[in-house]
Motif scaffolding. Structure first.
Motif, PDB file in Angstrom:
ATOM      1  N   ASP A 132       0.814  -1.222   0.000  1.00 39.09           N
ATOM      2  CA  ASP A 132       0.000   0.000   0.000  1.00 39.09           C
ATOM      3  C   ASP A 132       0.848   1.274   0.000  1.00 39.09           C
ATOM      4  OD1 ASP A 132       0.944   0.317   2.598  1.00 39.09           O
ATOM      5  OD2 ASP A 132      -1.009   0.001   3.561  1.00 39.09           O
ATOM      6  N   GLY A 133       2.184   1.123  -0.063  1.00 37.48           N
ATOM      7  CA  GLY A 133       3.078   2.272  -0.137  1.00 37.48           C
ATOM      8  C   GLY A 133       3.653   2.724   1.195  1.00 37.48           C
ATOM      9  N   THR A 134       3.138   2.212   2.307  1.00 36.05           N
ATOM     10  CA  THR A 134       3.680   2.607   3.609  1.00 36.05           C
ATOM     11  C   THR A 134       5.033   1.934   3.840  1.00 36.05           C
ATOM     12  OG1 THR A 134       2.474   0.834   4.735  1.00 36.05           O
ATOM     13  CG2 THR A 134       1.419   3.015   4.651  1.00 36.05           C
ATOM     14  N   CYS A 135       5.830   2.562   4.698  1.00 36.44           N
ATOM     15  CA  CYS A 135       7.174   2.055   5.001  1.00 36.44           C
ATOM     16  C   CYS A 135       7.368   1.942   6.509  1.00 36.44           C
ATOM     17  CB  CYS A 135       8.236   3.005   4.453  1.00 36.44           C
ATOM     18  SG  CYS A 135       8.252   3.138   2.666  1.00 36.44           S
ATOM     19  N   MET A 136       8.286   1.073   6.883  1.00 36.22           N
ATOM     20  CA  MET A 136       8.705   0.949   8.281  1.00 36.22           C
ATOM     21  C   MET A 136      10.224   0.916   8.314  1.00 36.22           C
ATOM     22  SD  MET A 136       6.146  -1.807  10.094  1.00 36.22           S
ATOM     23  CE  MET A 136       6.785  -1.485  11.732  1.00 36.22           C
ATOM     24  N   ASP A 137      10.788   1.407   9.395  1.00 35.33           N
ATOM     25  CA  ASP A 137      12.226   1.401   9.576  1.00 35.33           C
ATOM     26  C   ASP A 137      12.728  -0.044   9.681  1.00 35.33           C
ATOM     27  OD1 ASP A 137      14.820   2.667  10.257  1.00 35.33           O
ATOM     28  OD2 ASP A 137      14.450   1.699  12.203  1.00 35.33           O
ATOM     29  N   ALA A 138      13.649  -0.419   8.825  1.00 34.97           N
ATOM     30  CA  ALA A 138      14.155  -1.798   8.787  1.00 34.97           C
ATOM     31  C   ALA A 138      14.899  -2.158  10.069  1.00 34.97           C
ATOM     32  CB  ALA A 138      15.064  -1.994   7.573  1.00 34.97           C
ATOM     33  N   THR A 139      15.658  -1.205  10.609  1.00 33.84           N
ATOM     34  CA  THR A 139      16.424  -1.493  11.827  1.00 33.84           C
ATOM     35  C   THR A 139      15.503  -1.897  12.967  1.00 33.84           C
ATOM     36  OG1 THR A 139      18.140   0.055  11.154  1.00 33.84           O
ATOM     37  CG2 THR A 139      18.092  -0.563  13.473  1.00 33.84           C
ATOM     38  N   SER A 140      14.409  -1.179  13.158  1.00 32.45           N
ATOM     39  CA  SER A 140      13.507  -1.520  14.253  1.00 32.45           C
ATOM     40  C   SER A 140      12.832  -2.873  14.010  1.00 32.45           C
ATOM     41  CB  SER A 140      12.470  -0.425  14.482  1.00 32.45           C
ATOM     42  OG  SER A 140      11.639  -0.273  13.362  1.00 32.45           O
ATOM     43  N   ILE A 141      12.502  -3.182  12.759  1.00 23.64           N
ATOM     44  CA  ILE A 141      11.904  -4.492  12.458  1.00 23.64           C
ATOM     45  C   ILE A 141      12.877  -5.610  12.812  1.00 23.64           C
ATOM     46  CG2 ILE A 141      11.205  -6.031  10.575  1.00 23.64           C
ATOM     47  CD1 ILE A 141       9.882  -3.627   9.244  1.00 23.64           C
ATOM     48  N   ILE A 142      14.111  -5.502  12.330  1.00 24.25           N
ATOM     49  CA  ILE A 142      15.108  -6.548  12.591  1.00 24.25           C
ATOM     50  C   ILE A 142      15.411  -6.640  14.074  1.00 24.25           C
ATOM     51  CG2 ILE A 142      17.478  -7.309  12.145  1.00 24.25           C
ATOM     52  CD1 ILE A 142      15.603  -7.608   9.725  1.00 24.25           C
ATOM     53  N   MET A 143      15.638  -5.500  14.724  1.00 28.86           N
ATOM     54  CA  MET A 143      15.964  -5.514  16.153  1.00 28.86           C
ATOM     55  C   MET A 143      14.819  -6.074  16.990  1.00 28.86           C
ATOM     56  SD  MET A 143      18.925  -4.722  17.047  1.00 28.86           S
ATOM     57  CE  MET A 143      20.392  -3.980  16.429  1.00 28.86           C
ATOM     58  N   ASP A 144      13.595  -5.677  16.688  1.00 27.52           N
ATOM     59  CA  ASP A 144      12.454  -6.142  17.480  1.00 27.52           C
ATOM     60  C   ASP A 144      12.195  -7.633  17.303  1.00 27.52           C
ATOM     61  OD1 ASP A 144      12.116  -3.602  18.459  1.00 27.52           O
ATOM     62  OD2 ASP A 144      10.364  -3.125  17.220  1.00 27.52           O
ATOM     63  N   ALA A 148      14.894  -9.009  20.182  1.00 26.65           N
ATOM     64  CA  ALA A 148      14.041  -8.603  21.304  1.00 26.65           C
ATOM     65  C   ALA A 148      14.193  -7.122  21.623  1.00 26.65           C
ATOM     66  CB  ALA A 148      14.298  -9.458  22.541  1.00 26.65           C
ATOM     67  N   GLY A 149      14.502  -6.321  20.622  1.00 27.23           N
ATOM     68  CA  GLY A 149      14.609  -4.874  20.786  1.00 27.23           C
ATOM     69  C   GLY A 149      16.044  -4.399  20.915  1.00 27.23           C
ATOM     70  N   THR A 150      16.233  -3.112  20.652  1.00 31.81           N
ATOM     71  CA  THR A 150      17.565  -2.515  20.689  1.00 31.81           C
ATOM     72  C   THR A 150      18.151  -2.551  22.089  1.00 31.81           C
ATOM     73  OG1 THR A 150      16.943  -1.081  18.849  1.00 31.81           O
ATOM     74  CG2 THR A 150      18.879  -0.436  20.099  1.00 31.81           C
ATOM     75  N   ASP A 151      17.345  -2.272  23.117  1.00 32.61           N
ATOM     76  CA  ASP A 151      17.856  -2.288  24.492  1.00 32.61           C
ATOM     77  C   ASP A 151      18.380  -3.671  24.865  1.00 32.61           C
ATOM     78  OD1 ASP A 151      17.190   0.377  24.749  1.00 32.61           O
ATOM     79  OD2 ASP A 151      15.300  -0.014  25.826  1.00 32.61           O
ATOM     80  N   SER A 152      17.623  -4.688  24.523  1.00 31.81           N
ATOM     81  CA  SER A 152      18.045  -6.057  24.818  1.00 31.81           C
ATOM     82  C   SER A 152      19.325  -6.409  24.060  1.00 31.81           C
ATOM     83  CB  SER A 152      16.920  -7.029  24.435  1.00 31.81           C
ATOM     84  OG  SER A 152      17.303  -8.354  24.665  1.00 31.81           O
ATOM     85  N   TYR A 153      19.381  -6.017  22.794  1.00 29.74           N
ATOM     86  CA  TYR A 153      20.573  -6.269  21.983  1.00 29.74           C
ATOM     87  C   TYR A 153      21.794  -5.584  22.590  1.00 29.74           C
ATOM     88  CZ  TYR A 153      23.824  -5.921  18.069  1.00 29.74           C
ATOM     89  OH  TYR A 153      24.940  -5.967  17.276  1.00 29.74           O
ATOM     90  N   ASN A 154      21.648  -4.315  22.964  1.00 30.22           N
ATOM     91  CA  ASN A 154      22.767  -3.575  23.548  1.00 30.22           C
ATOM     92  C   ASN A 154      23.205  -4.157  24.886  1.00 30.22           C
ATOM     93  OD1 ASN A 154      23.085  -1.762  21.422  1.00 30.22           O
ATOM     94  ND2 ASN A 154      21.537  -0.366  22.243  1.00 30.22           N
ATOM     95  N   GLU A 155      22.241  -4.622  25.665  1.00 25.03           N
ATOM     96  CA  GLU A 155      22.570  -5.250  26.948  1.00 25.03           C
ATOM     97  C   GLU A 155      23.381  -6.529  26.728  1.00 25.03           C
ATOM     98  OE1 GLU A 155      20.097  -7.241  30.605  1.00 25.03           O
ATOM     99  OE2 GLU A 155      19.258  -5.444  29.650  1.00 25.03           O
ATOM    100  N   ARG A 156      22.957  -7.350  25.780  1.00 21.34           N
ATOM    101  CA  ARG A 156      23.704  -8.581  25.469  1.00 21.34           C
ATOM    102  C   ARG A 156      25.084  -8.245  24.926  1.00 21.34           C
ATOM    103  NH1 ARG A 156      19.038  -9.855  23.343  1.00 21.34           N
ATOM    104  NH2 ARG A 156      19.745  -9.825  21.188  1.00 21.34           N
ATOM    105  N   ARG A 157      25.157  -7.221  24.097  1.00 22.05           N
ATOM    106  CA  ARG A 157      26.440  -6.827  23.525  1.00 22.05           C
ATOM    107  C   ARG A 157      27.416  -6.435  24.634  1.00 22.05           C
ATOM    108  NH1 ARG A 157      26.521  -2.253  19.109  1.00 22.05           N
ATOM    109  NH2 ARG A 157      26.154  -0.971  20.936  1.00 22.05           N
ATOM    110  N   LYS A 158      26.932  -5.694  25.645  1.00 22.80           N
ATOM    111  CA  LYS A 158      27.785  -5.312  26.779  1.00 22.80           C
ATOM    112  C   LYS A 158      28.259  -6.545  27.544  1.00 22.80           C
ATOM    113  CE  LYS A 158      25.691  -0.811  27.509  1.00 22.80           C
ATOM    114  NZ  LYS A 158      24.777  -0.040  28.353  1.00 22.80           N
ATOM    115  N   ILE A 159      27.361  -7.488  27.737  1.00 24.98           N
ATOM    116  CA  ILE A 159      27.725  -8.728  28.453  1.00 24.98           C
ATOM    117  C   ILE A 159      28.827  -9.455  27.673  1.00 24.98           C
ATOM    118  CG2 ILE A 159      26.899 -11.034  29.107  1.00 24.98           C
ATOM    119  CD1 ILE A 159      24.171  -9.639  29.739  1.00 24.98           C
ATOM    120  N   TYR A 160      28.671  -9.570  26.360  1.00 22.38           N
ATOM    121  CA  TYR A 160      29.667 -10.251  25.551  1.00 22.38           C
ATOM    122  C   TYR A 160      31.001  -9.501  25.549  1.00 22.38           C
ATOM    123  CZ  TYR A 160      25.852 -13.181  23.838  1.00 22.38           C
ATOM    124  OH  TYR A 160      24.811 -14.050  23.743  1.00 22.38           O
TER     125      TYR A 160
END
Length: 165
Positions: A132-144, A148-160
């Motif tokens: 229908d022509g609408t768009c969504m941010d790809a980063t938020s789709i992939i991260m979510d 499990a979201g950017t916050d969760s990803y960043n938290e895991r990244r810090k742990i690693y």
């Protein structure tokens, strides 16, 4: 006796069961009986492999019974190989399969205003687009969906990072 049972229409498999009791076990490479997980691994592997005989394969959440090491070392390679021969759809929320397969196309489904919508893109897209022509941010789709979201990803990244240091 066997001929009489057969003439009565009793299936041969049932007749044989009354005469012979067969017990078997399947052993893994260590010589021990395979676990339920090992059995599931074999069944998934063989089912995907048999997909070479079809024009289209749909694999629905293959990660549900397996650890990421098995998915990465075995299933990812198998899916990559079979997708070169036949059209392959995978439904997943696991980043090993969802991101690491480097899919030709990603379909993201959601409900907006009570209607189902499908957004498409590739892993390097900035935006995913809907018919229908609408768009969504790809980063938020992939991260979510994959992390499990950017916050969760960043938290895991810090742990690693802490593990490495």
């Amino acid at each position: 006796y066997i001929i009489s049972l057969n003439e009565l229409g009793i299936p041969k498999a049932e007749i044989y069961k009354t005469i012979v009791d067969i017990e078997f076990s399947t052993l893994n490479s260590n010589g021990t009986e395979i676990s339920g997980g090992e059995r599931a691994e074999y069944l998934l592997y063989s089912q995907i492999k048999s997909g070479e005989n079809y024009d289209l394969i749909l694999i629905d959440e293959p990660e549900s019974s397996f650890d990421n090491i098995y998915l990465n070392e075995n299933i990812k390679k198998l899916i990559n190989n079979i997708s070169k021969k036949t059209t392959t759809f995978i439904v997943t929320h696991n980043h090993i399969l969802g991101v690491m397969l480097n899919a030709d196309k990603i379909l993201y489904t959601c409900i907006e205003d009570g209607k189902y919508k499908i957004y498409t893109g590739i892993i390097s897209s900035k935006k995913f687009r809907c018919a229908d022509g609408t768009c969504m941010d790809a980063t938020s789709i992939i991260m979510d969906t994959m992390e499990a979201g950017t916050d969760s990803y960043n938290e895991r990244r810090k742990i690693y990072e802490n593990l490495e240091n």
